[in-house]
Design a protein around this motif. Sequence first.
Motif, PDB file in Angstrom:
ATOM      1  N   GLU A 172      11.729   0.672  -2.174  1.00 49.51           N
ATOM      2  CA  GLU A 172      11.806   1.982  -1.538  1.00 49.51           C
ATOM      3  C   GLU A 172      11.635   3.138  -2.520  1.00 49.51           C
ATOM      4  OE1 GLU A 172      14.742   2.080   1.835  1.00 49.51           O
ATOM      5  OE2 GLU A 172      15.453   0.243   0.863  1.00 49.51           O
ATOM      6  N   ASP A 173      11.611   2.849  -3.814  1.00 45.47           N
ATOM      7  CA  ASP A 173      11.333   3.880  -4.805  1.00 45.47           C
ATOM      8  C   ASP A 173       9.912   4.396  -4.558  1.00 45.47           C
ATOM      9  OD1 ASP A 173       9.914   4.550  -7.521  1.00 45.47           O
ATOM     10  OD2 ASP A 173      12.052   4.888  -7.877  1.00 45.47           O
ATOM     11  N   GLN A 174       9.773   5.689  -4.286  1.00 46.17           N
ATOM     12  CA  GLN A 174       8.485   6.214  -3.847  1.00 46.17           C
ATOM     13  C   GLN A 174       7.399   6.159  -4.922  1.00 46.17           C
ATOM     14  OE1 GLN A 174       7.610   6.983  -0.494  1.00 46.17           O
ATOM     15  NE2 GLN A 174       9.459   5.719  -0.511  1.00 46.17           N
ATOM     16  N   GLY A 175       7.810   6.165  -6.174  1.00 44.94           N
ATOM     17  CA  GLY A 175       6.817   5.992  -7.232  1.00 44.94           C
ATOM     18  C   GLY A 175       6.187   4.609  -7.171  1.00 44.94           C
ATOM     19  N   LEU A 176       7.006   3.588  -6.929  1.00 47.79           N
ATOM     20  CA  LEU A 176       6.496   2.221  -6.822  1.00 47.79           C
ATOM     21  C   LEU A 176       5.730   2.018  -5.519  1.00 47.79           C
ATOM     22  CD1 LEU A 176       9.591   0.258  -8.187  1.00 47.79           C
ATOM     23  CD2 LEU A 176       7.491   0.889  -9.400  1.00 47.79           C
ATOM     24  N   VAL A 177       6.199   2.659  -4.449  1.00 50.60           N
ATOM     25  CA  VAL A 177       5.478   2.587  -3.172  1.00 50.60           C
ATOM     26  C   VAL A 177       4.079   3.184  -3.340  1.00 50.60           C
ATOM     27  CG1 VAL A 177       5.420   3.443  -0.798  1.00 50.60           C
ATOM     28  CG2 VAL A 177       7.567   2.584  -1.755  1.00 50.60           C
ATOM     29  N   ASP A 178       3.992   4.315  -4.029  1.00 46.00           N
ATOM     30  CA  ASP A 178       2.687   4.941  -4.268  1.00 46.00           C
ATOM     31  C   ASP A 178       1.784   4.032  -5.100  1.00 46.00           C
ATOM     32  OD1 ASP A 178       3.491   7.152  -2.846  1.00 46.00           O
ATOM     33  OD2 ASP A 178       3.968   8.362  -4.614  1.00 46.00           O
ATOM     34  N   LEU A 179       2.386   3.331  -6.059  1.00 45.78           N
ATOM     35  CA  LEU A 179       1.617   2.396  -6.885  1.00 45.78           C
ATOM     36  C   LEU A 179       1.012   1.292  -6.014  1.00 45.78           C
ATOM     37  CD1 LEU A 179       0.802   1.391  -9.728  1.00 45.78           C
ATOM     38  CD2 LEU A 179       2.972   0.146  -9.794  1.00 45.78           C
ATOM     39  N   CYS A 180       1.794   0.773  -5.074  1.00 49.48           N
ATOM     40  CA  CYS A 180       1.291  -0.258  -4.159  1.00 49.48           C
ATOM     41  C   CYS A 180       0.191   0.302  -3.264  1.00 49.48           C
ATOM     42  CB  CYS A 180       2.432  -0.813  -3.309  1.00 49.48           C
ATOM     43  SG  CYS A 180       3.631  -1.808  -4.241  1.00 49.48           S
ATOM     44  N   ALA A 181       0.363   1.556  -2.822  1.00 50.92           N
ATOM     45  CA  ALA A 181      -0.660   2.181  -1.980  1.00 50.92           C
ATOM     46  C   ALA A 181      -1.983   2.302  -2.735  1.00 50.92           C
ATOM     47  CB  ALA A 181      -0.183   3.548  -1.508  1.00 50.92           C
ATOM     48  N   ARG A 182      -1.906   2.636  -4.028  1.00 50.03           N
ATOM     49  CA  ARG A 182      -3.132   2.734  -4.834  1.00 50.03           C
ATOM     50  C   ARG A 182      -3.769   1.357  -5.020  1.00 50.03           C
ATOM     51  NH1 ARG A 182       0.113   6.456  -7.692  1.00 50.03           N
ATOM     52  NH2 ARG A 182       0.534   4.971  -9.382  1.00 50.03           N
ATOM     53  N   ARG A 183      -2.947   0.345  -5.208  1.00 47.75           N
ATOM     54  CA  ARG A 183      -3.477  -1.017  -5.325  1.00 47.75           C
ATOM     55  C   ARG A 183      -4.188  -1.419  -4.029  1.00 47.75           C
ATOM     56  NH1 ARG A 183      -2.152  -0.436  -9.902  1.00 47.75           N
ATOM     57  NH2 ARG A 183      -1.360  -1.970 -11.389  1.00 47.75           N
ATOM     58  N   PHE A 184      -3.586  -1.053  -2.902  1.00 52.45           N
ATOM     59  CA  PHE A 184      -4.188  -1.430  -1.623  1.00 52.45           C
ATOM     60  C   PHE A 184      -5.524  -0.709  -1.435  1.00 52.45           C
ATOM     61  CE2 PHE A 184      -4.827  -1.584   2.938  1.00 52.45           C
ATOM     62  CZ  PHE A 184      -4.518  -2.911   3.209  1.00 52.45           C
ATOM     63  N   ALA A 185      -5.579   0.549  -1.817  1.00 52.78           N
ATOM     64  CA  ALA A 185      -6.842   1.292  -1.729  1.00 52.78           C
ATOM     65  C   ALA A 185      -7.907   0.630  -2.598  1.00 52.78           C
ATOM     66  CB  ALA A 185      -6.630   2.742  -2.149  1.00 52.78           C
ATOM     67  N   GLY A 186      -7.511   0.167  -3.770  1.00 55.05           N
ATOM     68  CA  GLY A 186      -8.441  -0.543  -4.645  1.00 55.05           C
ATOM     69  C   GLY A 186      -8.913  -1.854  -4.035  1.00 55.05           C
ATOM     70  N   LEU A 187      -8.017  -2.549  -3.342  1.00 53.28           N
ATOM     71  CA  LEU A 187      -8.395  -3.801  -2.674  1.00 53.28           C
ATOM     72  C   LEU A 187      -9.448  -3.547  -1.600  1.00 53.28           C
ATOM     73  CD1 LEU A 187      -4.862  -5.409  -2.324  1.00 53.28           C
ATOM     74  CD2 LEU A 187      -6.841  -6.532  -3.376  1.00 53.28           C
ATOM     75  N   ARG A 188      -9.257  -2.496  -0.825  1.00 49.35           N
ATOM     76  CA  ARG A 188     -10.219  -2.191   0.240  1.00 49.35           C
ATOM     77  C   ARG A 188     -11.595  -1.842  -0.330  1.00 49.35           C
ATOM     78  NH1 ARG A 188      -9.251  -1.090   5.434  1.00 49.35           N
ATOM     79  NH2 ARG A 188     -10.513   0.824   5.444  1.00 49.35           N
ATOM     80  N   GLN A 189     -11.602  -1.287  -1.514  1.00 53.60           N
ATOM     81  CA  GLN A 189     -12.874  -0.932  -2.131  1.00 53.60           C
ATOM     82  C   GLN A 189     -13.655  -2.161  -2.577  1.00 53.60           C
ATOM     83  OE1 GLN A 189     -12.023   1.867  -5.256  1.00 53.60           O
ATOM     84  NE2 GLN A 189     -11.840   3.596  -3.863  1.00 53.60           N
ATOM     85  N   VAL A 190     -12.965  -3.163  -3.123  1.00 52.44           N
ATOM     86  CA  VAL A 190     -13.669  -4.358  -3.621  1.00 52.44           C
ATOM     87  C   VAL A 190     -13.952  -5.353  -2.500  1.00 52.44           C
ATOM     88  CG1 VAL A 190     -12.660  -4.116  -5.913  1.00 52.44           C
ATOM     89  CG2 VAL A 190     -11.562  -5.617  -4.253  1.00 52.44           C
ATOM     90  N   ALA A 191     -13.238  -5.237  -1.372  1.00 51.69           N
ATOM     91  CA  ALA A 191     -13.438  -6.165  -0.253  1.00 51.69           C
ATOM     92  C   ALA A 191     -14.723  -5.826   0.503  1.00 51.69           C
ATOM     93  CB  ALA A 191     -12.242  -6.096   0.695  1.00 51.69           C
ATOM     94  N   LEU A 192     -15.179  -6.796   1.282  1.00 55.51           N
ATOM     95  CA  LEU A 192     -16.305  -6.539   2.172  1.00 55.51           C
ATOM     96  C   LEU A 192     -15.890  -5.521   3.236  1.00 55.51           C
ATOM     97  CD1 LEU A 192     -17.479 -10.225   2.768  1.00 55.51           C
ATOM     98  CD2 LEU A 192     -18.554  -8.535   1.251  1.00 55.51           C
ATOM     99  N   GLY A 193     -16.850  -4.814   3.798  1.00 51.69           N
ATOM    100  CA  GLY A 193     -16.547  -3.914   4.895  1.00 51.69           C
ATOM    101  C   GLY A 193     -16.113  -4.684   6.127  1.00 51.69           C
ATOM    102  N   ASP A 194     -15.648  -3.973   7.140  1.00 53.22           N
ATOM    103  CA  ASP A 194     -15.147  -4.635   8.345  1.00 53.22           C
ATOM    104  C   ASP A 194     -16.219  -5.519   8.993  1.00 53.22           C
ATOM    105  OD1 ASP A 194     -12.569  -2.548   9.750  1.00 53.22           O
ATOM    106  OD2 ASP A 194     -13.182  -2.710   7.670  1.00 53.22           O
ATOM    107  N   GLY A 195     -17.440  -5.016   9.109  1.00 50.44           N
ATOM    108  CA  GLY A 195     -18.510  -5.778   9.746  1.00 50.44           C
ATOM    109  C   GLY A 195     -18.865  -7.033   8.976  1.00 50.44           C
ATOM    110  N   GLU A 196     -19.036  -6.911   7.677  1.00 49.68           N
ATOM    111  CA  GLU A 196     -19.365  -8.073   6.846  1.00 49.68           C
ATOM    112  C   GLU A 196     -18.219  -9.079   6.840  1.00 49.68           C
ATOM    113  OE1 GLU A 196     -22.058  -6.712   3.188  1.00 49.68           O
ATOM    114  OE2 GLU A 196     -20.234  -5.502   3.405  1.00 49.68           O
TER     115      GLU A 196
END
Length: 279
Positions: free
Chosen positions: A243-267
């Motif tokens: 629940e520490d918001q600094g760590l939550v933000d870190l996870c949010a950035r990791r998730f954004a990075g995951l979406r970038q390297v993943a295939l798009g929804d259609g693919e």
Amino acid sequence: MPKDFRATTLERAIGRSLASWRNERGFSLTEAGVRVGFSSAKLSTMENAVQPSTPVDIMALGYVYRVPAAQWQEVVLQAQYAERRRSKPRRPELFDPTADFAHLVFEATSLRAFTTDLVPAVFQLADYSNAVARADDPARAAVVDRVRESGAERLKDKDPLAVQAVFPEAVLRQVVGGPRVMKAQLLHLMELSEDPSVSLRIVPRGVGAYPAMGSPFTLLGFPHRQHDDVVYFESFIRGAYVEDQGLVDLCARRFAGLRQVALGDGESLELIAEAAAEL
């Protein structure tokens, strides 16, 4: 020394700090013991965490070794914390995040899930989740069912849960529960991917290393301003909230990075269909 003393990892770290201070000054155990007024045997047991190190003894060593005050004060605080933990009677857990997680899923307005081995719990069919529970821990089946049911119910709401999920291609190829069960699960993912509130992306095998690799997590967002985002981690031992918001933000950035390297929804949908056709 406490009866049947068993050093914690913190107390072992304290011992390493004391040994490091002595070695940096080039003192032998005997020489250091003479300077501080300890026997070399006592000093050895402190450094090797065979006995707990008291704050007073640590302060004495810090003075003799001429350690900067900030350094020995930090180790003293560690020793005080370790002493408090040791003297406290063990209590049963007052709050179980694993049992609570289904409730947070139901209350959430957004869910971002990264899994490494399994289809995200909110997308699992009963046969799939039961197969996982049988192989791992049948006692957890009811907990997984509650998460799955909460997610399914919220996806059907008039104000549906917005779900973004990312997982590696290997999840599609792991035939959980046998070909029939796995094919039904993949077809269910294909059906869910048509829902406008669902985004499902696959990290293909050829991408190499990627953010948060090997560290699954779920990030939940809520409608009330007073309820901050929460991250949920789970292993086969227990679940935990961050629940520490600094760590939550870190996870949010990791998730954004995951979406970038993943295939798009259609693919990603095409890859799921391909895996289903192979079963």
